[in-house]
Design a protein around this motif. Structure first.
Motif: not given
Length: 335
Positions: A73, A147, A288
């Motif tokens: 991510e 994101r 995360n």
């Protein structure tokens, strides 16, 4: 979370290795014109990093690959948001690598000078933009709830991030001058030592300003002040050492200062890996943004096996090419 934290630390170690090793050869590249008085001295300077510069770039490849695998991510958001500056860095590194290989292919003076300019540009641009990029991680960039980066390249330019760019440029140029004073002989060695002190003093002022700005505006931990203090003390110790002709100690202190600088950035970021300037709840964190535990386990096993081999090989390379160079070692031509 435990392995993700370990890989967060390991990424800091990889960037430290890259900035310490690639940092001095960026500095040498930038100094080709300001420091060398003639073509032979430029050849000496290039030859000091000739056997090691491409090996130093392995640290960047490893850091990029580790980010992709351990924090997908983070990798996706950072590379999409920083696409243009990272592309410019990549093009500069390609230009620099080609210049090292092609400069000596012909003895024509114009040919060699043009490729030397490419080395200078290819060293200057990454030295500046890496600081801008890492300052943006600390300052924060527009990241939405999904994101994804929602801004433009202009959002990456601010007084703080430009100061970060000037800091890495100054540190790398000083580090390169110290390395040249460690690796050369005669007048070039003395000029490099003097240049290191002069650029280092200017860089020290920039470093103090950046550390204070970071600690006051973007940090929530006292560790930013502590590690930032280590940066300043180690860097000043390096300047004192090179001024006294203790180039080996100066290089060591510079390396400690760079390591502490990277640690300061990562300590300030923790537990985030990218900060959203739109909403703190949209920050990318170690938790995360990390890969699955199984992926991190496989990566850890591979790192335990391969890392000692890579470090041993690179250490052997530096040992083999440890001797000082001077213009007397340069033949009449490159052929």
């Amino acid at each position: 979370m435990d392995l993700a934290f370990v890989w967060f630390i390991l990424l800091a170690v990889l960037w430290t290795g890259y900035f310490v090793l690639e940092g001095f050869d960026f500095g040498v590249g930038v100094l080709l014109k300001p420091l060398a008085k003639n073509e032979k001295e430029r050849r000496v300077m290039i030859n000091t990093i000739g056997p090691v510069w491409d090996g130093n770039e392995v640290w960047l490849l490893t850091a990029g690959g580790a980010t992709f695998a351990a924090f997908p991510e983070w990798y996706a958001t950072m590379f999409s948001g920083f696409y243009l500056p990272l592309l410019v860095i990549l093009l500069a590194l390609i230009l620099r690598g080609v210049a090292f290989e092609y400069r000596h292919k012909r003895s024509d003076g114009n040919w060699q000078r043009n490729w030397e300019r490419c080395i200078i540009i290819g060293s200057f641009v990454p030295a500046l933009l890496w600081g801008v990029a890492f300052a943006n991680l600390v300052q924060g960039v527009p990241i939405g709830a999904d994101r994804n980066f929602t801004g433009s390249v202009l959002d990456l330019l601010s007084p703080y991030t430009l100061l970060g760019g000037l800091l890495t440029l100054g540190v790398f140029v000083t580090h390169g001058a110290v390395f040249l004073s460690l690796k050369t002989l005669g007048d070039l060695r003395h000029r490099a030592r003097t240049f290191a002190v002069r650029t280092g003093l200017v860089t020290a002022v920039i470093a103090v300003a950046f550390i204070v700005w970071t600690a006051v505006a973007y940090s929530s931990t006292v560790w930013t002040w502590i590690v930032g203090g280590i940066v300043a003390v180690a860097f000043l110790a390096g300047l004192a050492a090179v001024a006294r002709g203790r180039e080996g100690w100066a290089f060591l202190f510079d390396s400690v200062a760079i390591a502490a600088f990277v640690a300061m950035l990562f300590v300030t970021l923790f537990p985030n890996v990218m900060v959203s300037s739109l909403n703190p709840e949209w920050n990318l964190t170690i938790a995360n943004a990390s890969a699955t535990p199984y992926t991190l386990q496989i990566m850890s096993i591979a790192a335990l096996v391969m890392t000692p081999v890579v470090i041993a090989y690179q250490a052997w390379t530096y040992w083999v090419f440890r001797r000082r160079l001077g213009t007397q070692h340069m033949p009449a031509t490159d052929h």
